[in-house]
Design an enzyme around this catalytic site. Structure first.
Site, mmCIF file in Angstrom:
data_model
loop_
_atom_site.group_PDB
_atom_site.id
_atom_site.type_symbol
_atom_site.label_atom_id
_atom_site.label_comp_id
_atom_site.label_asym_id
_atom_site.label_seq_id
_atom_site.Cartn_x
_atom_site.Cartn_y
_atom_site.Cartn_z
ATOM 1 N N GLU A 130 2.782 5.024 -0.509
ATOM 2 C CA GLU A 130 1.362 4.863 -1.129
ATOM 3 C C GLU A 130 0.790 5.658 -2.300
ATOM 4 O OE1 GLU A 130 -1.303 4.138 2.291
ATOM 5 O OE2 GLU A 130 -0.492 6.115 3.341
ATOM 6 N N CYS A 167 3.490 -3.126 4.120
ATOM 7 C CA CYS A 167 2.191 -3.534 4.989
ATOM 8 C C CYS A 167 0.984 -3.322 4.411
ATOM 9 C CB CYS A 167 2.371 -2.427 5.916
ATOM 10 S SG CYS A 167 2.150 -0.745 5.531
HETATM 11 C C1 PEP Z 1 -2.339 0.556 2.424
HETATM 12 O O1 PEP Z 1 -2.840 1.650 1.850
HETATM 13 O O2 PEP Z 1 -1.732 -0.482 1.881
HETATM 14 C C2 PEP Z 1 -2.230 0.421 3.900
HETATM 15 C C3 PEP Z 1 -1.574 -0.447 4.482
HETATM 16 O O3 PEP Z 1 -2.992 1.757 4.545
HETATM 17 P P1 PEP Z 1 -4.724 1.487 4.751
HETATM 18 O O4 PEP Z 1 -5.020 0.144 4.083
HETATM 19 O O5 PEP Z 1 -4.783 1.628 6.236
HETATM 20 O O6 PEP Z 1 -4.935 2.714 3.744
HETATM 21 MG MG MG Z 2 -3.222 3.576 2.958
#
Ligand code: PEP
Ligand code: MG
Length: 579
Positions: A438, A509
């Site tokens: 990310e 995800c």
């Molecule tokens: C994302 O950053 O895409 C992720 C799935 O994590 P979160 O939304 O919990 O930061």
């Molecule tokens: Mg994230």
């Protein structure tokens, strides 16, 4: 007739007479003399025990009605009631001159306020549960019970907000729908409505005033679009009746199609996984055909409390999910908190740029024990959890990894966890280790460390934020927030190539995976595992089954050279319709 809008909270269409549930009456506490404090504390302790027992009884009733997952909401509330930190704070307030009612309301408010201050929708919803717990204890102290409307005929309940315990106590056979002025789709009233299949719209500004002012008697609501119509005219009533028929058929089709593979017309299968934030969400995800969990956010375990969760508690939570999804894999994500999501027992320095600060795996440098305990609990939950091919069913991934040095840290923490378990005589099950991609740097240097891991998962929410330098929560920056931006797609492609070369699994995800148009672009770029909110599974499955990989690949290749996210979206949207 009057039309209002709110947030869609539970799909489906309903129409019927209105029953307004009045806001609970305000409870006021009082003051006491210092010599009354000891008795007041005893009274409070007894009330806490009664309230916790009543919540456990409610959990039992909900479980007996076939909603085992939702029963956990009330078990969690019983636990909140018994939280020693809550009682400590209430005791201190009694010693400071408040009576038991004022003290428990003040203590739960203070804890709830900490949660709301974090600015996260999920945590804000848990704050409402905590306030509900405080109120139940106060009512016990006053010898009163919350009034729950009987609903003499099938009706739609309209209210400012509903406590989860009141929602669960409403007669389900006569509850056609819910319209709430406050609340959010992540509040437990909404979660329960979804679990029971009751259409709901929440956050409808001006709802109660409109109902009262117009003297409305009937209401129609669309839980998919977030629309509420007061006293619908005959034409609107007919339209809603048709919508209801269509929505009911769609919900039946979603479940009936849940077993179908997400396979393109030219025979390429994509694995669809679920994103969950609590074990209670498992049931619906399984019913809608998730082949495992691609992202289990574990923050819920660490919030609303004065100290971190015990290893035992974590083992129980992880195992509940592992069991619910057998024989499929479950990906547990290590704690993702920090500057932007503070928790009371983790005093962190205020930071000028929390999204760029000490968060997620970066916290492990100063607080390794938090992560070692999570890894130990994951290994214990993994005992005996292998799929029919003998592969580990429990996967653990680290959030916000920037490069191979963070991966070394993850591997070292896992090694410490395994060593500690062995030394203590515990069995450790097999786990696969991976990272979230990310941060752009983690992708760009992926080839330097992918070989040390079993898998990686693209978190496109943060990846978009960090690639385009756009705050993911800032509503005025919508143009920069579409993950279909060619810059993000190039990073996805880079990750696909590097993962293939290293022979590791790759999934997505972020929310992008649950958007049917964006999901097609991801498949075109080479992604074969998509993880999303359970409710997105049916639409993504259909989009994939209607498409051909050949076309998707060609479009994805072309998309990399396009100038904007809007241009990419337009092409894939056209493809989704044409195919
Ligand atoms: C994302 O950053 O895409 C992720 C799935 O994590 P979160 O939304 O919990 O930061
Ligand atoms: Mg994230």
């Amino acid at each position: 007739m009057r039309i209002l809008h709110g947030a869609p909270a539970s799909a489906g269409v309903a129409e019927g007479p209105i029953v307004v549930v009045a806001a609970p009456t305000r409870i006021e506490g009082g003051r006491i003399e210092p010599e009354q404090a000891a008795d007041e504390i005893t009274r409070l302790e007894a009330a806490v025990a009664r309230a916790a027992a009543a919540l456990e009884a409610l959990a039992g009733e909900v479980a007996a009605a076939g909603h085992g997952d939702e029963a956990a909401i009330f078990e969690a509330q019983a636990e909140m009631a018994r939280d020693p930190a809550l009682l400590d704070l209430a005791r201190t307030r009694i010693e400071g001159g408040e009576d038991a009612v004022a003290a428990i309301l003040g203590a739960t408010d203070a804890f709830a306020e900490q949660l709301r201050a974090i600015g996260d929708a999920l945590l804000a919803a848990r704050a409402a549960d905590l306030a509900d717990v405080g109120r139940r204890i106060a009512l016990e102290l006053l010898g009163r019970r919350e009034a729950v409307p009987a609903l003499e005929r099938p009706s739609i309940v309209v209210a400012e907000d509903l406590a989860p315990s009141v929602t669960a106590s409403l007669p389900r056979d006569r509850l056609l729908g819910l319209a709430l002025e406050a609340g959010s789709p992540t509040a437990h009233a909404a979660i329960l409505a979804r679990a029971y299949g009751i259409p709901a719209v929440v956050g409808v500004a001006g709802l109660l005033e409109a109902v009262g002012g117009d003297g409305a008697t009937t209401i129609a609501l669309d839980g998919e679009r977030g629309e509420v119509v007061l006293d619908p005219d005959p034409a609107t009533a007919r339209r809603y009746a048709e919508l209801r028929t269509v929505a009911e058929a769609a919900a039946r089709a979603d479940l009936a199609e849940a077993h179908l593979p997400a396979v393109t017309r030219d025979g390429v299968e994509v694995t669809l996984l679920a994103n969950i934030g609590t074990p209670e969400e498992s049931g619906r995800a399984v019913a809608l055909g998730a082949s495992g969990v691609g992202l289990f956010r574990t923050e819920f375990l660490f919030i609303e409390r004065a100290e971190p969760p015990s290893e035992e508690e974590q083992v129980a939570a992880y195992r509940a999910v592992v069991d619910a999804f057998a024989p499929h894999p479950v990906t547990i994500r290590l704690l993702d908190v920090g500057g932007d999501k503070p928790i009371p027992y983790l005093p962190l320095e205020p930071e000028a740029n929390p999204f760029l600060g000490v968060r997620a795996i970066r916290l492990a440098v100063d607080r390794p024990e938090l992560f070692v305990t999570q890894l130990r609990a994951s290994m214990r939950a993994a005992v005996g959890a292998v799929d029919p091919a003998g592969r580990a069913r429990v996967k653990v991934m680290a959030p916000m990894v920037a490069d191979g040095t963070d991966v070394d840290l993850l591997l070292e923490l896992a090694e410490r966890a395994a060593r500690g378990l062995r030394a203590a005589g515990f069995e450790a099950g097999p786990i696969d280790l991976g990272v979230m991609l990310e941060i752009p740097s983690a992708i760009l240097v992926g080839p330097t460390y992918f070989g040390r891991l079993a898998f990686a998962s693209l978190g496109t929410n943060d990846l978009t934020q960090y690639t385009l330098a756009v705050d993911r929560g800032n509503r005025s920056l919508g143009r920069y927030q579409d993950p279909l931006h060619p810059a993000v797609l190039r990073l996805v492609r880079e990750a696909v190539v590097a993962a293939e070369a290293a022979g590791i699994e790759l999934s997505v995800c972020g929310e992008m995976a649950g958007d049917p148009v964006a999901a097609l672009a991801l498949v075109g770029l080479g992604i074969r595992k998509l993880s999303m909110a359970a409710g997105s599974l049916p639409a993504v499955r259909r989009a994939i089954r209607a498409s051909s990989l050949g076309r998707l690949e060609a479009e994805a290749e072309a998309a990399l050279a396009l100038p904007t996210a809007a241009a990419v979206r337009e092409r894939f949207a056209a493809l989704a319709v044409a195919d």
